[in-house]
Design an enzyme around this catalytic site. Structure first.
Site, PDB file in Angstrom:
ATOM      1  N   HIS A 199      12.054   2.763  -7.425  1.00 38.58           N
ATOM      2  CA  HIS A 199      12.415   1.403  -7.027  1.00 38.58           C
ATOM      3  C   HIS A 199      12.935   1.473  -5.593  1.00 38.58           C
ATOM      4  O   HIS A 199      13.905   2.193  -5.326  1.00 38.58           O
ATOM      5  CB  HIS A 199      13.552   0.859  -7.891  1.00 38.58           C
ATOM      6  CG  HIS A 199      13.260   0.706  -9.348  1.00 38.58           C
ATOM      7  ND1 HIS A 199      13.066  -0.519  -9.943  1.00 38.58           N
ATOM      8  CD2 HIS A 199      13.154   1.623 -10.347  1.00 38.58           C
ATOM      9  CE1 HIS A 199      12.859  -0.362 -11.247  1.00 38.58           C
ATOM     10  NE2 HIS A 199      12.914   0.932 -11.521  1.00 38.58           N
ATOM     11  N   ASN A 212      14.759   5.670 -12.379  1.00 40.84           N
ATOM     12  CA  ASN A 212      15.360   5.711 -13.704  1.00 40.84           C
ATOM     13  C   ASN A 212      14.550   6.721 -14.523  1.00 40.84           C
ATOM     14  O   ASN A 212      13.321   6.630 -14.590  1.00 40.84           O
ATOM     15  CB  ASN A 212      15.313   4.329 -14.353  1.00 40.84           C
ATOM     16  CG  ASN A 212      16.194   3.331 -13.629  1.00 40.84           C
ATOM     17  OD1 ASN A 212      17.247   3.694 -13.101  1.00 40.84           O
ATOM     18  ND2 ASN A 212      15.775   2.074 -13.581  1.00 40.84           N
ATOM     19  N   ASP A 216       8.148  -5.659  -7.555  1.00 36.56           N
ATOM     20  CA  ASP A 216       8.624  -5.762  -8.937  1.00 36.56           C
ATOM     21  C   ASP A 216       8.565  -7.229  -9.378  1.00 36.56           C
ATOM     22  O   ASP A 216       8.929  -8.127  -8.623  1.00 36.56           O
ATOM     23  CB  ASP A 216      10.065  -5.235  -9.017  1.00 36.56           C
ATOM     24  CG  ASP A 216      10.489  -4.950 -10.446  1.00 36.56           C
ATOM     25  OD1 ASP A 216      10.730  -3.775 -10.769  1.00 36.56           O
ATOM     26  OD2 ASP A 216      10.595  -5.917 -11.250  1.00 36.56           O
ATOM     27  N   HIS A 244       8.032   5.786 -11.340  1.00 39.36           N
ATOM     28  CA  HIS A 244       8.069   4.807 -10.251  1.00 39.36           C
ATOM     29  C   HIS A 244       9.421   4.885  -9.568  1.00 39.36           C
ATOM     30  O   HIS A 244      10.456   4.989 -10.223  1.00 39.36           O
ATOM     31  CB  HIS A 244       7.821   3.380 -10.765  1.00 39.36           C
ATOM     32  CG  HIS A 244       8.649   3.016 -11.957  1.00 39.36           C
ATOM     33  ND1 HIS A 244       8.353   3.439 -13.225  1.00 39.36           N
ATOM     34  CD2 HIS A 244       9.792   2.296 -12.052  1.00 39.36           C
ATOM     35  CE1 HIS A 244       9.268   2.979 -14.068  1.00 39.36           C
ATOM     36  NE2 HIS A 244      10.168   2.290 -13.377  1.00 39.36           N
ATOM     37  N   GLY A 250      17.687   3.702 -18.432  1.00 37.32           N
ATOM     38  CA  GLY A 250      17.073   2.401 -18.215  1.00 37.32           C
ATOM     39  C   GLY A 250      15.591   2.435 -17.909  1.00 37.32           C
ATOM     40  O   GLY A 250      15.013   1.413 -17.546  1.00 37.32           O
ATOM     41  N   GLN A 251      14.959   3.620 -18.052  1.00 39.56           N
ATOM     42  CA  GLN A 251      13.503   3.650 -17.808  1.00 39.56           C
ATOM     43  C   GLN A 251      12.790   2.918 -18.944  1.00 39.56           C
ATOM     44  O   GLN A 251      13.005   3.214 -20.125  1.00 39.56           O
ATOM     45  CB  GLN A 251      12.979   5.089 -17.709  1.00 39.56           C
ATOM     46  CG  GLN A 251      11.506   5.133 -17.305  1.00 39.56           C
ATOM     47  CD  GLN A 251      10.960   6.556 -17.112  1.00 39.56           C
ATOM     48  OE1 GLN A 251      11.673   7.540 -17.307  1.00 39.56           O
ATOM     49  NE2 GLN A 251       9.701   6.647 -16.728  1.00 39.56           N
TER      50      GLN A 251
END
Ligand code: AMP
Length: 117
Positions: free
Chosen positions: A105, A90, A33, A103, A96-97
């Site tokens: 995290h 998310n 990230d 994906h 919070g996407q």
């Protein structure tokens, strides 16, 4: 909804946008990230475009399993599989996407608060 052609993570799969790739399989990719929230913060994606975890689950062809397996492989490679890590998807703007290519995290290397914010 962001189209495949405009999708940031699709562009990472094609190499159009660079990323620090840490793991790759035939149908998955994992990269660091750009704004890490923990000592280890890696994103695991299917190379194909699915906007959300729900869409990935609905694909029903074993791809979601491959993403989970890749996430654990990343955790092992990063040395956090035994100490523990958090795998977060998310899902939707309210959660919070911000990038609508599913994906996971993979977060670890520090203590993780629960419940998350
Ligand atoms: P989310 O908010 O769950 O959709 O997560 C999107 C993540 O993508 C955020 O943690 C961002 O820091 C990360 N991100 C955005 N652009 C890039 C990029 N070019 N390379 C790597 N990570 C990125």
């Amino acid at each position: 909804m962001v189209s495949e052609a405009d999708c940031l993570f699709c562009k990472i799969t094609t190499g159009e946008i660079s990323a620090e790739i840490v793991h790759e399989t035939g149908r998955t990719l994992a990269f660091r990230d750009v704004n890490p929230q923990a000592p280890t913060h890696v994103l695991v994606i299917p190379k194909g475009h699915y906007p959300s975890a729900a869409a990935l689950a609905a694909a029903d062809d074993g791809l979601a399993d491959e993403v989970f397996t890749a996430a654990h492989a990343v955790a092992e490679r990063e040395g956090i599989a035994d100490s523990g890590y958090r795998l977060v998807f998310n899902t939707g703007p309210g959660a919070g996407q911000t990038v609508f290519h599913v994906h996971g995290h993979v977060l670890g290397g520090r203590g993780m608060a629960w419940p998350p914010g």
